[in-house]
Write a protein that holds these residues in place. Sequence first.
Motif, PDB file in Angstrom:
ATOM      1  N   SER A 135     -27.288   7.170   3.885  1.00 57.96           N
ATOM      2  CA  SER A 135     -26.605   8.386   3.144  1.00 57.96           C
ATOM      3  C   SER A 135     -27.806   9.126   2.280  1.00 57.96           C
ATOM      4  N   ASN A 136     -27.546  10.256   2.299  1.00 61.20           N
ATOM      5  CA  ASN A 136     -28.341  11.137   1.546  1.00 61.20           C
ATOM      6  C   ASN A 136     -27.678  11.660   0.337  1.00 61.20           C
ATOM      7  N   PRO A 137     -28.735  11.811  -1.007  1.00 58.90           N
ATOM      8  CA  PRO A 137     -28.059  12.302  -1.929  1.00 58.90           C
ATOM      9  C   PRO A 137     -27.099  13.680  -1.873  1.00 58.90           C
ATOM     10  N   LYS A 138     -26.031  13.871  -2.603  1.00 57.14           N
ATOM     11  CA  LYS A 138     -25.238  14.951  -2.434  1.00 57.14           C
ATOM     12  C   LYS A 138     -25.741  16.070  -2.717  1.00 57.14           C
ATOM     13  N   GLN A 139     -25.774  17.049  -2.170  1.00 54.36           N
ATOM     14  CA  GLN A 139     -26.451  18.448  -2.416  1.00 54.36           C
ATOM     15  C   GLN A 139     -25.531  19.323  -3.179  1.00 54.36           C
ATOM     16  N   PRO A 140     -25.776  19.840  -4.154  1.00 49.60           N
ATOM     17  CA  PRO A 140     -24.802  20.921  -4.634  1.00 49.60           C
ATOM     18  C   PRO A 140     -24.613  21.969  -3.868  1.00 49.60           C
ATOM     19  N   THR A 141     -23.271  22.514  -3.585  1.00 50.27           N
ATOM     20  CA  THR A 141     -23.003  23.652  -2.656  1.00 50.27           C
ATOM     21  C   THR A 141     -23.073  24.852  -3.484  1.00 50.27           C
ATOM     22  N   LEU A 142     -23.368  26.003  -2.820  1.00 52.47           N
ATOM     23  CA  LEU A 142     -23.631  27.422  -3.516  1.00 52.47           C
ATOM     24  C   LEU A 142     -22.214  27.934  -3.507  1.00 52.47           C
ATOM     25  N   HIS A 143     -21.943  28.531  -4.739  1.00 52.60           N
ATOM     26  CA  HIS A 143     -20.477  29.151  -4.970  1.00 52.60           C
ATOM     27  C   HIS A 143     -20.565  30.338  -3.937  1.00 52.60           C
ATOM     28  N   PRO A 144     -19.479  30.831  -3.069  1.00 51.88           N
ATOM     29  CA  PRO A 144     -19.377  32.369  -2.200  1.00 51.88           C
ATOM     30  C   PRO A 144     -19.804  33.368  -3.130  1.00 51.88           C
ATOM     31  N   VAL A 145     -19.471  33.100  -4.459  1.00 55.50           N
ATOM     32  CA  VAL A 145     -19.470  34.504  -4.978  1.00 55.50           C
ATOM     33  C   VAL A 145     -21.139  34.774  -5.198  1.00 55.50           C
ATOM     34  N   TYR A 146     -21.997  33.973  -5.106  1.00 52.76           N
ATOM     35  CA  TYR A 146     -23.447  34.412  -5.116  1.00 52.76           C
ATOM     36  C   TYR A 146     -23.918  34.865  -3.848  1.00 52.76           C
ATOM     37  N   THR A 147     -22.952  34.850  -2.748  1.00 54.35           N
ATOM     38  CA  THR A 147     -23.773  35.463  -1.443  1.00 54.35           C
ATOM     39  C   THR A 147     -23.249  36.957  -1.200  1.00 54.35           C
ATOM     40  N   TRP A 193     -18.883  28.271 -14.953  1.00 55.71           N
ATOM     41  CA  TRP A 193     -17.663  29.099 -15.137  1.00 55.71           C
ATOM     42  C   TRP A 193     -17.896  30.230 -15.465  1.00 55.71           C
ATOM     43  N   MET A 194     -18.968  30.594 -16.520  1.00 58.55           N
ATOM     44  CA  MET A 194     -19.133  31.746 -17.476  1.00 58.55           C
ATOM     45  C   MET A 194     -19.991  32.696 -16.565  1.00 58.55           C
ATOM     46  N   GLU A 195     -21.054  31.995 -15.653  1.00 61.89           N
ATOM     47  CA  GLU A 195     -21.920  32.813 -14.815  1.00 61.89           C
ATOM     48  C   GLU A 195     -21.043  33.594 -13.739  1.00 61.89           C
ATOM     49  N   ILE A 196     -20.099  32.866 -13.172  1.00 65.60           N
ATOM     50  CA  ILE A 196     -19.252  33.289 -12.121  1.00 65.60           C
ATOM     51  C   ILE A 196     -18.372  34.327 -12.751  1.00 65.60           C
ATOM     52  N   ASP A 197     -17.943  34.255 -13.768  1.00 64.72           N
ATOM     53  CA  ASP A 197     -16.846  35.160 -14.433  1.00 64.72           C
ATOM     54  C   ASP A 197     -17.618  36.362 -14.965  1.00 64.72           C
ATOM     55  N   ALA A 198     -19.001  36.177 -15.249  1.00 62.87           N
ATOM     56  CA  ALA A 198     -19.714  37.387 -15.326  1.00 62.87           C
ATOM     57  C   ALA A 198     -20.006  38.207 -14.247  1.00 62.87           C
ATOM     58  N   ILE A 199     -20.178  37.565 -13.022  1.00 58.21           N
ATOM     59  CA  ILE A 199     -20.283  38.401 -11.643  1.00 58.21           C
ATOM     60  C   ILE A 199     -19.005  39.164 -11.476  1.00 58.21           C
ATOM     61  N   VAL A 224     -12.523  50.977 -20.957  1.00 55.98           N
ATOM     62  CA  VAL A 224     -12.370  49.725 -20.788  1.00 55.98           C
ATOM     63  C   VAL A 224     -13.772  48.805 -21.022  1.00 55.98           C
ATOM     64  N   LEU A 225     -14.884  49.630 -21.216  1.00 53.85           N
ATOM     65  CA  LEU A 225     -16.042  48.912 -21.121  1.00 53.85           C
ATOM     66  C   LEU A 225     -16.125  48.199 -22.605  1.00 53.85           C
ATOM     67  N   GLU A 226     -16.535  46.948 -22.863  1.00 56.75           N
ATOM     68  CA  GLU A 226     -16.888  46.271 -23.981  1.00 56.75           C
ATOM     69  C   GLU A 226     -17.967  45.148 -23.994  1.00 56.75           C
ATOM     70  N   PRO A 227     -18.908  45.258 -24.939  1.00 50.18           N
ATOM     71  CA  PRO A 227     -19.671  44.348 -24.981  1.00 50.18           C
ATOM     72  C   PRO A 227     -19.477  43.108 -24.608  1.00 50.18           C
ATOM     73  N   GLU A 228     -18.534  42.420 -25.178  1.00 49.77           N
ATOM     74  CA  GLU A 228     -18.358  40.889 -25.022  1.00 49.77           C
ATOM     75  C   GLU A 228     -16.839  40.768 -24.548  1.00 49.77           C
ATOM     76  N   SER A 229     -16.721  40.543 -23.328  1.00 49.82           N
ATOM     77  CA  SER A 229     -15.600  40.528 -22.649  1.00 49.82           C
ATOM     78  C   SER A 229     -15.738  39.490 -21.381  1.00 49.82           C
ATOM     79  N   THR A 230     -14.613  38.886 -21.272  1.00 44.76           N
ATOM     80  CA  THR A 230     -14.243  38.234 -19.856  1.00 44.76           C
ATOM     81  C   THR A 230     -13.681  38.755 -18.915  1.00 44.76           C
ATOM     82  N   ALA A 231     -13.467  38.573 -17.526  1.00 51.67           N
ATOM     83  CA  ALA A 231     -13.121  39.113 -16.530  1.00 51.67           C
ATOM     84  C   ALA A 231     -11.532  39.451 -16.682  1.00 51.67           C
ATOM     85  N   LEU A 232     -10.982  38.671 -17.229  1.00 54.34           N
ATOM     86  CA  LEU A 232      -9.613  38.577 -17.468  1.00 54.34           C
ATOM     87  C   LEU A 232      -9.118  39.696 -18.515  1.00 54.34           C
TER      88      LEU A 232
END
Length: 297
Positions: A13-25, A79-85, A102-110
């Motif tokens: 068995s190999n060590p489990k590699q972290p999968t890249l989230h699709p949002v980064y592609t 989660w915060m990194e993905i939310d920023a994207i 709608v532009l705000e300096p500190e905001s989430t996607a929601l």
Amino acid sequence: MGDVKTTDAGSSSNPKQPTLHPVYTFTNIQNKVRVLDGTKVTYSSWVKLFQLHARGYKVTHHIDGTPPPAKTDPDYESWMEIDAIVLQWIYGTLSDDLLVQVLEPESTALEAWLRIKGLFTNNKGSRAATLEHQFINLTLKSMPSLDAYCQRLKEIANQLADVDQPVSNQRLILQLVRGLPSEFDTTASIINKEIPTWEEAISLLQSDQQRQEARDSLASSAASPSVMTMTDENRQQQPPNRRQQSRGGGGLLQGRWQRRWGFLQGSWWRFWSTTTAAQYQQQQQPFSNTATVWFMD
């Protein structure tokens, strides 16, 4: 055997590699979602496209109201990194006029998602009244072309749906026919009778317009030779004007002036000759009388 760990059962068995989230592609959101401007791209259309894109890249939970993980959760930073994207996607698909609202300096996607929703769902009554007025008063004569007329009527219908005033296909077709000029009466009567789909009605009107243009083109081409012939005949039959006479008839005018000048010269010469002869005779007569008297003496 190297870095490979072997279990007692003989399996490796190999060590489990972290999968890249699709949002980064993904790089350019505007290739997938059109820019929301509230006119050509309505709010409801933009929401459908954005939700479809978010589902394909597994980020729907960032805009559907799902609460984020706790700050103590190990996945919170990811989660915060993905939310920023996702927030960048939202801002990147807004027109300049909407972005500044709608532009705000500190905001989430929601939070940005809900602010955009508020722009298009607040004051529904006044917005619905304005759109309804535009819908019932739009005509083909007020638009640059048939395609522009049909597109604008469909856009207003979609905007009415955004303020909870959906337009049925039957009402849309009837309003389409109501705004047509008399040149489309035949096709309009067929559409009124059958109430086809929106696409079928547009196809019927486009075919009618093509027939009208072909008929007008044949009529204009058939009338052109007659107009040219009549013009040439009229030019041949029209007498020359004064300017043409002065240019083309220069010899005639010159002959007239020469005859008049000759007449004046002859008259002046006769007058001068007669006057001079009379004066000469008057001057010579006294001398002749004197001579005669002297000889007589």
